[in-house]
Structures are given as structure tokens and as C-alpha cells.
Scaffold this motif. Structure first.
Motif, PDB file in Angstrom:
ATOM      1  N   THR A 141       3.908   0.324  -7.539  1.00 42.91           N
ATOM      2  CA  THR A 141       3.903  -0.998  -6.914  1.00 42.91           C
ATOM      3  C   THR A 141       4.819  -1.946  -7.663  1.00 42.91           C
ATOM      4  O   THR A 141       5.134  -1.740  -8.833  1.00 42.91           O
ATOM      5  CB  THR A 141       2.481  -1.591  -6.947  1.00 42.91           C
ATOM      6  N   SER A 142       5.212  -2.979  -6.956  1.00 48.78           N
ATOM      7  CA  SER A 142       6.127  -3.958  -7.500  1.00 48.78           C
ATOM      8  C   SER A 142       5.569  -4.607  -8.774  1.00 48.78           C
ATOM      9  O   SER A 142       6.287  -4.839  -9.728  1.00 48.78           O
ATOM     10  CB  SER A 142       6.381  -4.978  -6.391  1.00 48.78           C
ATOM     11  N   CYS A 143       4.290  -4.882  -8.775  1.00 52.44           N
ATOM     12  CA  CYS A 143       3.656  -5.432  -9.980  1.00 52.44           C
ATOM     13  C   CYS A 143       2.797  -4.347 -10.622  1.00 52.44           C
ATOM     14  O   CYS A 143       1.976  -3.723  -9.935  1.00 52.44           O
ATOM     15  CB  CYS A 143       2.798  -6.643  -9.628  1.00 52.44           C
ATOM     16  N   PRO A 144       2.986  -4.101 -11.918  1.00 51.59           N
ATOM     17  CA  PRO A 144       2.234  -3.021 -12.566  1.00 51.59           C
ATOM     18  C   PRO A 144       0.720  -3.236 -12.573  1.00 51.59           C
ATOM     19  O   PRO A 144      -0.029  -2.296 -12.868  1.00 51.59           O
ATOM     20  CB  PRO A 144       2.765  -2.996 -14.005  1.00 51.59           C
ATOM     21  N   THR A 145       0.261  -4.427 -12.234  1.00 49.35           N
ATOM     22  CA  THR A 145      -1.183  -4.661 -12.169  1.00 49.35           C
ATOM     23  C   THR A 145      -1.817  -3.938 -10.982  1.00 49.35           C
ATOM     24  O   THR A 145      -3.035  -3.856 -10.887  1.00 49.35           O
ATOM     25  CB  THR A 145      -1.526  -6.157 -12.010  1.00 49.35           C
ATOM     26  N   ASN A 146      -0.989  -3.448 -10.036  1.00 47.78           N
ATOM     27  CA  ASN A 146      -1.537  -2.803  -8.837  1.00 47.78           C
ATOM     28  C   ASN A 146      -1.301  -1.300  -8.766  1.00 47.78           C
ATOM     29  O   ASN A 146      -1.759  -0.645  -7.823  1.00 47.78           O
ATOM     30  CB  ASN A 146      -0.921  -3.429  -7.579  1.00 47.78           C
ATOM     31  N   CYS A 147      -0.565  -0.738  -9.725  1.00 51.06           N
ATOM     32  CA  CYS A 147      -0.193   0.668  -9.593  1.00 51.06           C
ATOM     33  C   CYS A 147      -1.409   1.563  -9.809  1.00 51.06           C
ATOM     34  O   CYS A 147      -2.466   1.118 -10.239  1.00 51.06           O
ATOM     35  CB  CYS A 147       0.946   1.021 -10.531  1.00 51.06           C
ATOM     36  N   GLY A 148      -1.233   2.843  -9.488  1.00 49.36           N
ATOM     37  CA  GLY A 148      -2.369   3.766  -9.547  1.00 49.36           C
ATOM     38  C   GLY A 148      -2.889   3.956  -8.140  1.00 49.36           C
ATOM     39  O   GLY A 148      -2.205   4.510  -7.286  1.00 49.36           O
ATOM     40  N   THR A 149      -4.084   3.443  -7.899  1.00 47.43           N
ATOM     41  CA  THR A 149      -4.647   3.550  -6.549  1.00 47.43           C
ATOM     42  C   THR A 149      -4.079   2.496  -5.604  1.00 47.43           C
ATOM     43  O   THR A 149      -4.121   2.666  -4.390  1.00 47.43           O
ATOM     44  CB  THR A 149      -6.165   3.334  -6.587  1.00 47.43           C
ATOM     45  N   GLY A 150      -3.569   1.396  -6.157  1.00 51.68           N
ATOM     46  CA  GLY A 150      -3.074   0.307  -5.306  1.00 51.68           C
ATOM     47  C   GLY A 150      -4.178  -0.367  -4.520  1.00 51.68           C
ATOM     48  O   GLY A 150      -3.935  -1.062  -3.546  1.00 51.68           O
ATOM     49  N   ILE A 151      -5.415  -0.167  -4.960  1.00 52.57           N
ATOM     50  CA  ILE A 151      -6.537  -0.653  -4.167  1.00 52.57           C
ATOM     51  C   ILE A 151      -7.078  -1.981  -4.716  1.00 52.57           C
ATOM     52  O   ILE A 151      -7.109  -2.208  -5.917  1.00 52.57           O
ATOM     53  CB  ILE A 151      -7.681   0.394  -4.143  1.00 52.57           C
ATOM     54  N   ARG A 152      -7.432  -2.863  -3.790  1.00 54.05           N
ATOM     55  CA  ARG A 152      -8.219  -4.035  -4.155  1.00 54.05           C
ATOM     56  C   ARG A 152      -9.401  -4.077  -3.198  1.00 54.05           C
ATOM     57  O   ARG A 152      -9.232  -4.287  -1.996  1.00 54.05           O
ATOM     58  CB  ARG A 152      -7.372  -5.305  -4.034  1.00 54.05           C
ATOM     59  N   ALA A 153     -10.579  -3.797  -3.732  1.00 54.39           N
ATOM     60  CA  ALA A 153     -11.784  -3.841  -2.908  1.00 54.39           C
ATOM     61  C   ALA A 153     -12.504  -5.136  -3.233  1.00 54.39           C
ATOM     62  O   ALA A 153     -12.649  -5.489  -4.400  1.00 54.39           O
ATOM     63  CB  ALA A 153     -12.676  -2.647  -3.224  1.00 54.39           C
ATOM     64  N   SER A 154     -12.930  -5.860  -2.215  1.00 54.06           N
ATOM     65  CA  SER A 154     -13.607  -7.121  -2.512  1.00 54.06           C
ATOM     66  C   SER A 154     -14.696  -7.443  -1.510  1.00 54.06           C
ATOM     67  O   SER A 154     -14.681  -6.984  -0.373  1.00 54.06           O
ATOM     68  CB  SER A 154     -12.597  -8.272  -2.574  1.00 54.06           C
TER      69      SER A 154
END
Lengths: 362, 173
Positions: A170-183
Motif C-alpha cells: 500500500t501507498s502508506c506503510p501503515t496499511n500494508c499486510g492485510t490492508g484491512i481496516r475493520a471498524s
């Protein structure tokens, strides 16, 4: 540029509301909605922030075609966000269909929207794809099943940027990996009233869950709504991330219910008075700000759940939170309004919606 | 183990904040973290804390990134310094080029550096081959800009050939 299909007409959205506002689903007295988003990028293009307009246009064309031919979601209507004026973009933000960043950035970009507004797929936000699934009440597993299917269907025809080590890139390394944001979006008026909410924040931050306001990152907590989401995306599976939320959220729900109960027990009359006054102001004010509206609606929403208010249903309140916001109000009135005019229009709209005991139309 | 930025106790909490595109790492012990977090309201930043922590956090970031500024991804043209200032990477290939510099950052954000979870059906190998397309397209753009049409024609063929080989759709009809 080839236009394969016509853009979705935004006007059709102004008179409806999203399925996720219907106020049903598990624990919907406190959990307004559940949401999962996935960040994905195509392997053969630079990330949107680094791409020039012609590249972004190419990305949009490739992905628009994919998004429009999705079958697991029902037909998604496409909106070219770049060609919308500021009011319409704001409208989509208020509606939770695009992010503030997507509204404010420049260049070719768009969003595919499901007819129930449960699905939105942003193209050329910070990542090439931001897929979002939104559901009423507490239903993270259903969100995950839906979005996992959409992700699979999109991936059949494109190659995602992925590494075995860092996952989805992902563009920002805070989102890489699963790329998931569950809320989950929680309505916590009693915890706010008693200031117990600070304890919740501290406990959540300690286990690296994020707390945000109604409109995500950097937004204020309006109307006592809080979004609780995962922060870590790398090194944990999607299921682990969702499980972690599912361990914590029931505790917050129980905490809010406990405090509500205590408030009623301590001084039912005072609470009843406060809630009734809030309802009264909403029914009769001649001018009212967005902030005051959110605050009073929050009181009324809790009042309904505690059986202290009659003649109004949760879906109506949920809808009013969205429909009384600036861009919605102006779209409903079909005119641009200054702040003071909006306050008058907002009050008129509330009086009309709350005047009699009518089941809300949808 | 790292020491707390405020006292001498070992840091047990690692906070990563992204403000205005700047990534800041903050390492605190349990009690200082409590104090710090209790002053942070949801959705907003505490200005005073910002100032107090700003310089220390910057030093921390420098420590991690020392000497890495000039490193550049040939595919998208972004340098590590640019990434640092804008907080966004330029293309998927940056994860390969800047790998060594990203590892400590990822460790401090996620506490882990190895992906577990869903994998796409296409192999990662296919993904990596496609990064090449980003470089070729960049080269094509500069060739057109400098009116080197022979190079441009050659690059266009190469792009076409690679796209065909990888069986991917281009944006053109």
C-alpha cells in the motif's frame, strides 16, 4: 477516454438513505454500523499519490471496468468524483461513501456504489482501490464475507501488488499486510456523559485499537459516535484482527448499557427531562446549528433506547444525523445556503420530520 | 530494549503517529504512556504535547533513517527522503528498494514485519514482474518529453510485449 456507461445520478441518493442506517442488526441500540475496508493496488502502476493524471486516468479506466462488472454485489453505479462540484463531493463524504481525502484530492478518480449503499469501491484514493462494506448493527463477520468475495472477484482479472513478506503493498506503510481496516461505529452517550469514555480510550489505545470520530481519521466525535478500529495490519491475519475487535466491542457495549442503567436508576426523572427537552427543541427550534442538532439527536437516540421517548423511531434518528448535515441539507433544498441560512433550513427540516408520528418513508 | 523518551525506564509502548504526512515514532514506558494517552483526545492532537514531543520524536526517526535519504527507486523515481517528507511510497517496488529502511518502521507501526493472512491467487512473482511496467512507462514518458521518438517506439513495443506476456489489460480500448 472511453465512457462505457453513464455515471450514477447523485440526485437519486438525496431522497434515500443507506441500508446501514436502518437501525437493525445485532446490538443496534449501541452499534450503529460495522464496516470493513480493504486497500489494494495494481502491480503495474505507481501508487496514486505518485501517478500523474494520464496514469491515473488509465488506472481509473482499468478499474472502473472491473468495478462495473462485479456481479457478487449487484450492479454498482459509478460516479466520477473528479467531475463533481465541491457540494456533491461533500455530500458523498457525509454519506460515508467516500473518504474526506478522496473528496479533497485531485485528478481522475471515482467511486462505485451499491444500490443499498452497503458497498463502495473508491478508485485512486490513496491506493488504487479502497473497497468498503458497511452494514447496520454489529455484523463484522458478514462484512468480511462480503468484502472477501468482492476482493476475490476483482482479483480474477487484475494482478495486485503483493509480496510474501509484506503482504498487500500500500501507498502508506501503515496499511500494508492485510490492508484491512475493520471498524464498528458505536453510540456511547452515557459513557460520554459520565466521562467514563476516557477509560475506554486508554484501554483501547493500549491494545493498539484506534478510536475515531464519525467521519474517520482526524474527525471530531460528533453526536457521541465513536469508531473503533484496528491499527495493525501486518503480522496478523484478517480473522485475528476481526477477532480482536470482537473480543473488545462486547465489553464496551456492556459498559455503556451498565452506565445507562445506572443513570436511569440514579435519577430517572432528570434523564427523562433532559431527553424530552432535547426532543422538544428539535421539534420546535427556528434555527439550529449542526453541532447542536447532533448533540440533541444523540440524547433522543438514547432516550428511545431507554423507553423515555415515544413517537420517533431509531431509523429516523439515524437518518436525521446524516440528512441534517450541510451538504445534505443543501441537496435536499436544491440550493446553496450560507451557514445562517442552513441553520434556519435545518430547523425547518427537523420540524417537518419530527412534527407528527409518521413512520419514516424510505 | 529501547528506553522511554521521558524517563529511564524501558519503553513498553510504541506509538506511531502520522501527522500531516509525517511519520513519528514514540517510545514510552507504561506510566509515561498512560500520561501521554490521557492527554490525547480522540480525533485531535494536543498541541502542547506536540511541541514537547516533536523534537524527540524527530530524533528518533532520524536514528532509524540515518543516511538513507538519497536511496532512490528507479521504477517510480521517488527517493527515501521524499517518502519521509510525504509519508507515502511511490510504487510497489519501493518495498524492495527501501526494504532495509522500512523494516524498523514497520516493526514500530505493526510490531511485526511478516505478513500472515490472505494471499492473492496470482503468485507474488507475477506481481513483481509487473513493477517493471512502471519503470518502462516512466522511461517512455521521458523519451516522449525529450522527443527521442526512436526510444519511445522501442519502449512502447517493450511495454506491449510485457503486457501481453503477463496477460494483463491495458487502460486503452
Amino acid at each position: 477516454m472511453t465512457e462505457e456507461s453513464r455515471d450514477l445520478d447523485l440526485e437519486t441518493l438525496t431522497v434515500t438513505s443507506g441500508e446501514w442506517l436502518r437501525g437493525t442488526g445485532p446490538d443496534s441500540d449501541i452499534v450503529v454500523s460495522s464496516r470493513i475496508r480493504l486497500a489494494r493496488n495494481l502491480a503495474q502502476f505507481p501508487f496514486p499519490p505518485q501517478a500523474d493524471d494520464s496514469t491515473r486516468m488509465e488506472i481509473e479506466q482499468v478499474l472502473r471496468r472491473r468495478v462495473e462488472s462485479l456481479s457478487c454485489t449487484g450492479q454498482l453505479g459509478y460516479i466520477s468524483v473528479d467531475s463533481l462540484d465541491q457540494l456533491d463531493r461533500q455530500f458523498l463524504v457525509e454519506r460515508q461513501l467516500i473518504s474526506r481525502e478522496h473528496a479533497e484530492t485531485h485528478g481522475p478518480r471515482g467511486v462505485g456504489i451499491g444500490s443499498q449503499e452497503n458497498v463502495s469501491v473508491m478508485i485512486n484514493e490513496e491506493d488504487h482501490l479502497r473497497i468498503q462494506v458497511l452494514r447496520s448493527g454489529y455484523s463484522l463477520d458478514d462484512c468480511w464475507n462480503d468484502i472477501n468475495q468482492i476482493d476475490d472477484a476483482l482479483e480474477e482479472h487484475v494482478t495486485y501488488a503483493f509480496s510474501e513478506e509484506f503482504g498487500y503493498l500500500t501507498s502508506c506503510p501503515t496499511n500494508c499486510g492485510t490492508g484491512i481496516r475493520a471498524s464498528v461505529m458505536l453510540h456511547l452517550p452515557a459513557l460520554v456523559l459520565t466521562k467514563e469514555i476516557q477509560k475506554v480510550f486508554q484501554a483501547l489505545q493500549k491494545i493498539s485499537l484506534a478510536v475515531r470520530g464519525l467521519y474517520g481519521e482526524g474527525s471530531q466525535a460528533m453526536g457521541d459516535f465513536y469508531q473503533i478500529s484496528n491499527q495493525v495490519t501486518l503480522g496478523q491475519s484478517e480473522e485475528q484482527i476481526i477477532s480482536k475487535l470482537k473480543e473488545v466491542v462486547p465489553n464496551i457495549i456492556a459498559y455503556e448499557r451498565r452506565v445507562r442503567k445506572a443513570l436511569v436508576k440514579e435519577n430517572r426523572q432528570r434523564l427523562h427531562d433532559q431527553v424530552s427537552r432535547a426532543f422538544g427543541i428539535l421539534q420546535s427550534a427556528q434555527t439550529i446549528t449542526s453541532e447542536e442538532t447532533m448533540h440533541l439527536l444523540s440524547s433522543v437516540r438514547m432516550g428511545i433506547n431507554l423507553g423515555l421517548v415515544e413517537g420517533i423511531e431509531i431509523p429516523t434518528v439515524n437518518e436525521l444525523f446524516i440528512h441534517t448535515q450541510p451538504a445534505h441539507l443543501q441537496k435536499l433544498r436544491h440550493e446553496m445556503l450560507e451557514s445562517a441560512e442552513r441553520n434556519v433550513a435545518r430547523a425547518a427540516y427537523l420540524r417537518q420530520r419530527l412534527a407528527r408520528q409518521e413512520p419514516h418513508e424510505n | 530494549m529501547r528506553k522511554c523518551r521521558r524517563c529511564t525506564k524501558p519503553a513498553t509502548l510504541h506509538i506511531t503517529e502520522i501527522r500531516d504526512g509525517q511519520v513519528q515514532a514514540l517510545h514510552l514506558c507504561e506510566s509515561c504512556a498512560q500520561d501521554y494517552l490521557s492527554n490525547v483526545d480522540v480525533g485531535e492532537t494536543v498541541e502542547e504535547e506536540d511541541v514537547a514531543f516533536g523534537t524527540q520524536a524527530d530524533e528518533d526517526v532520524d536514528e532509524v533513517f540515518e543516511g538513507a535519504d538519497d536511496l532512490k527507486c528507479e521504477n517510480c523515481g521517488i527517493t527515501f527522503k521524499q517518502f519521509r517528507s510525504q509519508g507515502r511510497l511511490g510504487c510497489p517496488n519501493d518495498y524492495i528498494v527501501f526494504r532495509e529502511r522500512l523494516l524498523p518502521l514497520l516493526e514500530s507501526i505493526h510490531g511485526e514485519t511478516q505478513h500472515v493472512g490472505k494471499c492473492p491467487r496470482h503468485t507474488p512473482d507475477a506481481s513483481r514482474k509487473q513493477y517493471e511496467l512502471i519503470r518502462l512507462r516512466n522511461d517512455l514518458r521521458s523519451a516522449v518529453e525529450s522527443e527521442s521518438y526512436e526510444d519511445a517506439a522501442r519502449l512502447r513495443d517493450e511495454i506491449q510485449a510485457l503486457e501481453n506476456q503477463l496477460g494483463i489489460e491495458s487502460g486503452e480500448e
